[in-house]
Design a protein around this motif. Structure first.
Motif, mmCIF file in Angstrom:
data_model
loop_
_atom_site.group_PDB
_atom_site.id
_atom_site.type_symbol
_atom_site.label_atom_id
_atom_site.label_comp_id
_atom_site.label_asym_id
_atom_site.label_seq_id
_atom_site.Cartn_x
_atom_site.Cartn_y
_atom_site.Cartn_z
ATOM 1 N N ILE A 13 2.704 2.286 7.315
ATOM 2 C CA ILE A 13 3.236 1.071 6.691
ATOM 3 C C ILE A 13 2.137 0.033 6.505
ATOM 4 O O ILE A 13 2.003 -0.575 5.438
ATOM 5 N N ARG A 14 1.336 -0.164 7.544
ATOM 6 C CA ARG A 14 0.260 -1.161 7.460
ATOM 7 C C ARG A 14 -0.727 -0.819 6.355
ATOM 8 O O ARG A 14 -1.225 -1.712 5.660
ATOM 9 N N SER A 15 -0.995 0.462 6.188
ATOM 10 C CA SER A 15 -1.969 0.878 5.182
ATOM 11 C C SER A 15 -1.351 0.949 3.788
ATOM 12 O O SER A 15 -1.896 0.398 2.824
ATOM 13 N N LYS A 16 -0.235 1.610 3.682
ATOM 14 C CA LYS A 16 0.327 1.951 2.373
ATOM 15 C C LYS A 16 1.051 0.780 1.715
ATOM 16 O O LYS A 16 1.023 0.637 0.490
ATOM 17 N N THR A 17 1.715 -0.053 2.499
ATOM 18 C CA THR A 17 2.538 -1.125 1.940
ATOM 19 C C THR A 17 2.006 -2.508 2.293
ATOM 20 O O THR A 17 1.751 -3.331 1.413
ATOM 21 N N GLY A 74 -3.616 5.337 3.355
ATOM 22 C CA GLY A 74 -2.227 5.336 3.781
ATOM 23 C C GLY A 74 -1.406 6.413 3.094
ATOM 24 O O GLY A 74 -0.521 7.027 3.701
ATOM 25 N N GLU A 75 -1.707 6.643 1.829
ATOM 26 C CA GLU A 75 -1.016 7.704 1.084
ATOM 27 C C GLU A 75 -1.303 9.066 1.727
ATOM 28 O O GLU A 75 -0.401 9.903 1.861
ATOM 29 N N VAL A 76 -2.560 9.275 2.114
ATOM 30 C CA VAL A 76 -2.921 10.554 2.734
ATOM 31 C C VAL A 76 -2.283 10.670 4.116
ATOM 32 O O VAL A 76 -1.793 11.739 4.496
ATOM 33 N N LEU A 77 -2.270 9.569 4.872
ATOM 34 C CA LEU A 77 -1.612 9.579 6.183
ATOM 35 C C LEU A 77 -0.134 9.939 6.047
ATOM 36 O O LEU A 77 0.400 10.723 6.831
ATOM 37 N N GLN A 78 0.512 9.355 5.048
ATOM 38 C CA GLN A 78 1.921 9.677 4.834
ATOM 39 C C GLN A 78 2.104 11.144 4.492
ATOM 40 O O GLN A 78 3.044 11.797 4.961
ATOM 41 N N LEU A 79 1.186 11.671 3.687
ATOM 42 C CA LEU A 79 1.252 13.090 3.324
ATOM 43 C C LEU A 79 1.132 13.969 4.562
ATOM 44 O O LEU A 79 1.853 14.971 4.704
ATOM 45 N N HIS A 84 1.472 7.100 -8.994
ATOM 46 C CA HIS A 84 0.973 8.208 -8.174
ATOM 47 C C HIS A 84 1.996 8.629 -7.123
ATOM 48 O O HIS A 84 2.195 9.821 -6.874
ATOM 49 N N ASP A 85 2.649 7.635 -6.492
ATOM 50 C CA ASP A 85 3.664 7.941 -5.478
ATOM 51 C C ASP A 85 4.763 8.830 -6.026
ATOM 52 O O ASP A 85 5.198 9.783 -5.374
#
Length: 350
Positions: free
Chosen positions: A195-199, A173-178, A111-112
């Protein structure tokens, strides 16, 4: 315990052999202490992955096999195995759990790469570049759902809760990064939340379920989670450094991808806060426009400003926290390997 980035880490740098070299799960051409320690476990995990990848739809098999066989560091399944063994687990469920974690991680990669429009991962074309975006997203969905089928078969509600929560947090986390993309005003705290959420969350979950399946008490499970969370943070921060200072052949992706995608990672955030007016304007323009043509100028600025050194130091702090979290774990070769992973996290070049 203090770890140094890159230099002086020869005794801990495991990055050029075994599965850390991006080889298949069972590869041990140049065994290192960790591959030797868990070789039989990794062979079992490899077999579980092969069995559970099977689908009646040929394209699912083809894409899933393509990305799984690309290798990678396999740190997340390794965490499950090391923690479970550190708590003297005697069963077989840790093999399934390690495979589940790897499936979840692989789904996020599929997905990334679509979201980021990436063309290179682990030194090969991404699945989306080879098979198309639609197929990659749908096979990612297959891997997620297969992981949840496997969770149910283990029949442990607490494990299901940890992994379900982790999967949900990763998606957030993906949405936050977006939301942070192309935003030059992202703060360090906002970025660390990503980072805390996505990784880090999947590292945390991997360590927690390894402890849980072995019968660890709540305090021990919490400590394992802190170890995984901090280790994952260290890994991501060094990835941020390598995106500017690494070699494409070593890191297996295009250097400067973060800049091209308009990602305000920690080196850029530091430069935005501490650079001079010209440097701040350069960073702002590059993040807003995803302008990788200014990569050399950005690299010069983040190096001279101390942004890379700052990011490296933050990674070392995270690795220190990880090692400190398991200080009360009984001494064993598995605990030693967990400490070695902390050193590897900050000493690697890929």
């Amino acid at each position: 315990m203090q770890f140094k980035q890159n230099h002086g880490m020869a005794s801990y740098n495991l990055g050029h052999s075994g599965f850390f070299a991006g080889l298949p799960l069972s590869a041990t051409n140049n065994p290192n202490p960790i591959t030797e320690l868990i070789a039989s476990d990794m062979s079992e995990v490899n077999q579980v992955i092969r069995n559970k990848l099977h689908s009646e739809v040929p394209l699912v098999n083809q894409i899933a096999e393509y990305i799984i066989s690309a290798g990678g560091k396999r740190i997340r399944p390794v965490l499950v195995l090391l923690v479970a063994n550190a708590y003297q687990y005697q069963g077989k469920h840790h093999h399934e759990l390690a495979a589940i974690v790897e499936f979840i991680h692989t789904a996020t990669l599929l997905h990334d790469d679509v979201v980021d429009e990436s063309s290179l991962r682990r030194g090969r074309k991404t699945a989306n570049a080879l098979f198309g975006n639609a197929a990659s997203v749908l096979v990612g969905d297959f891997l997620y759902s297969r992981a949840f089928q496997m969770m149910v078969s283990i029949n442990n509600m607490q494990i299901m809760q940890i992994l379900a929560d982790a999967t949900n947090v990763i998606a957030e986390g993906e949405v936050l990064q977006l939301l942070n993309m192309h935003d030059p005003d992202v703060t360090e705290e906002r970025y660390l939340q990503v980072i805390r959420s996505k990784t880090a969350k999947l590292f945390e979950a991997a360590a927690e379920i390894g402890a849980l399946i072995a019968g660890a008490n709540p305090q021990e499970i919490e400590a394992a989670g802190e170890y995984g969370r901090s280790l994952g943070t260290a890994f991501q921060l060094i990835d941020d450094v390598l995106d500017y200072s690494g070699n494409a052949e070593d890191i297996g992706k295009n250097v400067g991808d973060d800049l091209r995608e308009g990602k305000p990672t920690l080196p850029l955030i530091y430069l935005m806060k501490n650079g001079n007016a010209a440097e701040q304007e350069l960073v702002r323009a590059c993040i807003e426009n995803g302008d990788e043509s200014k990569f050399d100028a950005i690299l010069k600025a983040i190096t001279s400003s101390g942004a890379l050194a700052y990011t490296q130091n933050e990674a070392v702090k995270a690795a220190d926290r990880a090692a400190a979290a398991i200080v009360s774990l009984p001494e064993s070769s598995y605990k030693q390997a967990m400490v070695q992973l902390c050193a590897f996290a900050v000493g690697r070049n890929h």
